[in-house]
Design an enzyme around this catalytic site. Structure first.
Site, PDB file in Angstrom:
ATOM      1  N   SER A  74       0.947  -1.081   0.025  1.00 53.34           N
ATOM      2  CA  SER A  74      -0.073  -0.098  -0.240  1.00 53.34           C
ATOM      3  C   SER A  74       0.747   0.952   0.137  1.00 53.34           C
ATOM      4  CB  SER A  74      -0.920  -0.160   1.136  1.00 53.34           C
ATOM      5  OG  SER A  74      -1.567   1.212   1.449  1.00 53.34           O
ATOM      6  N   SER A  75       0.450   2.209  -0.873  1.00 52.16           N
ATOM      7  CA  SER A  75       1.341   3.642  -0.701  1.00 52.16           C
ATOM      8  C   SER A  75       1.115   4.176   0.648  1.00 52.16           C
ATOM      9  CB  SER A  75       0.575   4.596  -1.658  1.00 52.16           C
ATOM     10  OG  SER A  75      -0.773   4.762  -1.450  1.00 52.16           O
ATOM     11  N   CYS A  76       0.485   3.735   1.605  1.00 58.78           N
ATOM     12  CA  CYS A  76       0.588   4.184   3.137  1.00 58.78           C
ATOM     13  C   CYS A  76       1.856   3.937   3.748  1.00 58.78           C
ATOM     14  CB  CYS A  76      -0.497   3.771   3.816  1.00 58.78           C
ATOM     15  SG  CYS A  76      -0.499   2.098   4.522  1.00 58.78           S
ATOM     16  N   TYR A 133      -0.710  -0.452  10.027  1.00 54.81           N
ATOM     17  CA  TYR A 133      -0.865  -1.240   8.841  1.00 54.81           C
ATOM     18  C   TYR A 133       0.166  -0.919   7.785  1.00 54.81           C
ATOM     19  CZ  TYR A 133      -3.238  -2.482   4.399  1.00 54.81           C
ATOM     20  OH  TYR A 133      -3.587  -3.024   3.175  1.00 54.81           O
ATOM     21  N   LYS A 176       2.821  -3.837   6.405  1.00 53.24           N
ATOM     22  CA  LYS A 176       3.050  -3.957   4.818  1.00 53.24           C
ATOM     23  C   LYS A 176       4.608  -3.757   4.516  1.00 53.24           C
ATOM     24  CE  LYS A 176      -0.893  -4.818   3.214  1.00 53.24           C
ATOM     25  NZ  LYS A 176      -1.242  -6.283   2.353  1.00 53.24           N
ATOM     26  N   HIS A 206     -13.107   3.049   3.022  1.00 50.08           N
ATOM     27  CA  HIS A 206     -12.160   4.248   2.449  1.00 50.08           C
ATOM     28  C   HIS A 206     -13.113   5.401   1.884  1.00 50.08           C
ATOM     29  CE1 HIS A 206      -9.524   0.925   2.355  1.00 50.08           C
ATOM     30  NE2 HIS A 206      -8.775   1.662   3.145  1.00 50.08           N
TER      31      HIS A 206
END
Length: 315
Positions: free
Chosen positions: A108-110, A137, A141, A180
């Site tokens: 994920s880009s987070c 999270y 990842k 989301h």
């Protein structure tokens, strides 16, 4: 890829997994391994080990995860960290022992730092602290992506990762507690329209910026990566284009036809100020997105009306 190859899609009942399965079947891949949560508990090490060592898939796509928006991430950080670590560690390790030819981990880009330079390039990973509202999270990842890199180096196996931007589209989660931003706003404005509510309150100032990729484009990228990518360096997957949350809300308001006011609650968190990916490495490798944002948003709303609104909204 060999269309006779056995492919295991972990998380196939979710939005991303479902889109990947549809894409694979459209392309003629029918030897798919699919197991629901009731059939295979991915947090249980022994169950995952027995499944992978028995089935021996040639490819594994890991899109299984506990996911949610800002509210869910802030409310359940321990669960987000523990469950995601368990799921991905079990899948990655036993896929290695099962001799999987290509393992693709979806991150994920987070994972990028809150104060990351924009747009975010792959080499910026871990050059700062993650956004606090999705920290648990993000750490999970990062760990999964790093484990794939180490297996790639230590064992010479094609364990690769991609880091998608924010995903939306058909089969999205429209639950008001865990969704989301796009499905959350679509549902809330639809409900407000039905009852004639004068305003919809939105968390944050509306100034933070986000990038969005339609789930069918992500599925296309996943299949492309399985057939073409052999490097340990993870790749960003996105459009390279972003919008402010205010602009997003206004587009959704127009799509839904809601005529009330949009009120932004600045006492609530914005999340990262901006989260846009630099996708030049993926473009150079040979993949580009195809679905424009307006088209994708229209398709998502049409799916919501046909599959969620009639059955669940205002019940």
């Amino acid at each position: 890829m060999d269309r006779r190859a056995k492919i295991y899609v972990a998380g196939h009942t979710g939005m991303v997994g479902g889109a990947i399965v549809r894409r694979l079947r459209r392309d003629g891949y029918e030897n798919l391994l699919l197991a629901t949560r009731a059939e295979l508990d991915l947090t249980d090490q022994r169950s995952v080990r027995d499944f992978l060592l028995s089935e021996r898939p040639r490819y594994v796509i890991d899109c299984a995860a506990r996911v949610g928006g800002i509210k869910a991430n802030m409310s359940y950080p321990a669960e987000f960290l523990y469950e995601n670590l368990q799921i991905q560690n079990n899948l990655i390790w036993w896929a290695k022992d099962g001799g999987v030819e290509t393992f693709l981990f979806l991150g994920s880009s987070c994972i990028y730092p809150r104060e990351c330079p924009q747009p975010m390039r792959e080499e910026y990973l871990m050059e700062g602290k993650p956004e606090p509202t999705n920290e648990a999270y993000a750490y999970a990842k990062i760990a999964g992506m790093k484990l794939c890199e180490y297996i790639h180096d230590e064992f010479g196996m094609n364990f690769i990762s991609c880091m998608p931007t924010n995903i939306y589209g058909e089969e999205d989660n429209f639950d008001p507690e865990t969704s989301h931003v796009i499905p959350a706003l679509l549902r809330r404005m639809y409900e407000a329209k039905l009852v004639g509510a004068p305003e919809v309150v939105i968390w944050g100032t509306g100034e933070s910026r986000r990038e969005f990729l339609h789930v069918d484009d992500l599925a296309d990228a996943v299949v492309w990566l399985l057939g073409h990518y052999r490097h340990k360096q993870f790749l960003n997957v996105g459009t390279g284009q972003d919008v402010s949350i205010r602009e997003l809300a206004e587009r959704i308001q127009s799509q839904v036809g809601y005529e009330g006011r949009l009120v932004f609650d600045a006492t609530k968190p914005d999340g990262m100020p901006r989260k846009a990916l630099d996708v030049s490495a993926l473009h150079t490798a040979g993949w580009h997105h195809r679905i424009g944002f307006e088209e994708g948003l229209e398709r998502t709303y049409e799916w919501f009306l046909a599959n969620v609104a009639r059955a669940a909204v205002l019940t």
